[in-house]
Design an enzyme around this catalytic site. Structure first.
Site, mmCIF file in Angstrom:
data_model
loop_
_atom_site.group_PDB
_atom_site.id
_atom_site.type_symbol
_atom_site.label_atom_id
_atom_site.label_comp_id
_atom_site.label_asym_id
_atom_site.label_seq_id
_atom_site.Cartn_x
_atom_site.Cartn_y
_atom_site.Cartn_z
ATOM 1 N N GLY A 123 51.606 -72.608 10.274
ATOM 2 C CA GLY A 123 50.298 -72.817 10.885
ATOM 3 C C GLY A 123 50.076 -71.925 12.096
ATOM 4 O O GLY A 123 50.887 -71.041 12.392
ATOM 5 N N GLN A 124 48.993 -72.165 12.805
ATOM 6 C CA GLN A 124 48.643 -71.326 13.955
ATOM 7 C C GLN A 124 49.706 -71.388 15.048
ATOM 8 O O GLN A 124 50.214 -70.353 15.495
ATOM 9 C CB GLN A 124 47.292 -71.766 14.523
ATOM 10 N N LEU A 125 50.042 -72.597 15.474
ATOM 11 C CA LEU A 125 51.008 -72.749 16.566
ATOM 12 C C LEU A 125 52.399 -72.330 16.133
ATOM 13 O O LEU A 125 53.105 -71.623 16.859
ATOM 14 C CB LEU A 125 51.011 -74.199 17.059
ATOM 15 N N ASP A 161 58.897 -80.681 2.782
ATOM 16 C CA ASP A 161 57.766 -81.578 2.557
ATOM 17 C C ASP A 161 57.896 -82.757 3.520
ATOM 18 O O ASP A 161 58.751 -83.629 3.328
ATOM 19 C CB ASP A 161 57.773 -82.064 1.111
ATOM 20 N N ALA A 205 50.593 -80.753 10.724
ATOM 21 C CA ALA A 205 49.528 -81.751 10.849
ATOM 22 C C ALA A 205 48.546 -81.603 9.701
ATOM 23 O O ALA A 205 48.385 -80.520 9.137
ATOM 24 C CB ALA A 205 48.784 -81.597 12.178
ATOM 25 N N TYR A 206 47.915 -82.702 9.349
ATOM 26 C CA TYR A 206 46.784 -82.663 8.421
ATOM 27 C C TYR A 206 45.559 -82.451 9.291
ATOM 28 O O TYR A 206 45.145 -83.348 10.020
ATOM 29 C CB TYR A 206 46.691 -83.977 7.645
ATOM 30 N N THR A 218 45.915 -84.232 19.598
ATOM 31 C CA THR A 218 44.551 -83.737 19.596
ATOM 32 C C THR A 218 43.610 -84.501 20.525
ATOM 33 O O THR A 218 43.850 -85.661 20.860
ATOM 34 C CB THR A 218 43.982 -83.820 18.162
ATOM 35 N N TYR A 230 41.047 -88.568 10.899
ATOM 36 C CA TYR A 230 41.941 -87.600 11.517
ATOM 37 C C TYR A 230 42.408 -88.096 12.882
ATOM 38 O O TYR A 230 43.613 -88.140 13.166
ATOM 39 C CB TYR A 230 41.235 -86.253 11.653
ATOM 40 N N LYS A 269 46.243 -89.358 13.909
ATOM 41 C CA LYS A 269 46.956 -88.633 14.962
ATOM 42 C C LYS A 269 47.382 -89.595 16.081
ATOM 43 O O LYS A 269 48.493 -89.486 16.609
ATOM 44 C CB LYS A 269 46.086 -87.511 15.529
#
Length: 290
Positions: free
Chosen positions: A11-13, A38, A62-63, A103, A127, A131
């Protein structure tokens, strides 16, 4: 030498951590991806964490499909909540410290001043609810955990708002962008640096690992409309960006109208110098255009 496990490095991070880790000589890194691990499989997740003597676990997975989560609650809960129980429990078994990213969506966005870590949480989306459940599950399972809540994350990797607006700005002559949702953009590289800085200070005994919840985003505040205009200005894109209200762009999941985070705690505890959002945006766009 200390060992660090990064879960969700695609992912981004996670991608930013992979980019930066070669300059971090205080530890050895292991990176997992969705293909290699997974996180919805509790056995595999437990085995990965307990397979080595890791000192730190960084959870970047994260989803994050906010609207899709409304109709895909089970998977969102598995990734954002249930996996955190396993991560916390498994890390506790081997004595590892955990850094987890959360988040601004844990708040309902009705505040009128920046949210602090002790403000009441009240998520209004699947979401956000999953979280928040993940935060609580982690803290209950492992007292040696840091939760970093962030907002409006973007980078040169993956799909994000900055890259989308760069593309649309070049393809279209006009764009309608929401102006009544306000927050603080966060360059994932800045967040990655903070995570590594927290670990480095713990390893070198400069500042011990201070468990708890922290807020981190770049300095400054803007709307999505302002954000888009600035993206285009920096990239020299000529596009007529028009402000619209949230009601003119309905989504499956409600968005917080105000999600500015108060960063006083992380500044005080870890002596963090946080860049201004426009400066970090310029750096990111320069990297994208290379």
């Amino acid at each position: 030498m200390k060992k660090i496990l990064v879960i969700g490095s695609e992912g981004q991070l996670g991608s930013e951590l992979k980019l930066l880790h070669s300059n971090f000589d205080k530890a050895e890194f292991t990176f997992t991806t969705i293909e290699s691990l997974d996180v919805t499989n509790q056995t595999d997740l437990t085995n990965q964490i307990t397979s080595d003597s890791y000192s730190y676990i960084i959870n970047c997975t994260a989803y994050t499909a906010v609207d899709k989560a409304e109709s895909d609650q089970a998977l969102a809960d598995q990734i954002n909540h249930q996996a955190l129980k396993t991560i916390g429990k498994s890390a506790s078994e081997i004595g590892a410290k955990v850094i987890h990213v959360s988040t601004d969506y844990v708040f309902d966005g009705t505040n009128y001043k920046p949210y602090t870590e002790i403000d009441v949480t009240s998520p209004n989306s699947v979401y956000g609810k999953t979280k928040l459940a993940g935060e609580k599950a982690l803290m209950n399972a492992n007292a040696n955990s840091i939760i970093l809540r962030t907002s409006w994350l973007y980078s040169m990797f993956g799909n994000n708002f900055v890259k989308t607006m760069l593309t649309l700005g070049k393809e279209r002559s006009d764009l309608n962008v929401i102006f009544d949702q306000v927050g603080s953009p966060t360059f994932a590289r800045d967040l990655a640096k903070v995570i590594l800085n927290i670990i480095e200070k713990d390893i070198t005994f400069e500042i011990s690992f201070q468990s708890g919840i922290y807020h981190y985003s770049n300095e400054g505040v803007c709307s999505w409309f302002d954000f888009t205009r600035t993206i285009h200005e920096i990239a020299n894109i000529t596009c007529n960006v028009k402000p619209i209200e949230s009601k003119d762009y309905p989504t499956a999941a409600p968005r917080p109208h105000y999600s500015v985070l108060n960063k006083s705690k992380i500044k005080t505890v870890y002596n963090v110098d946080i860049p201004y959002w426009k400066d970090s945006l310029k750096e990111c766009i320069a990297n994208i255009n290379q």
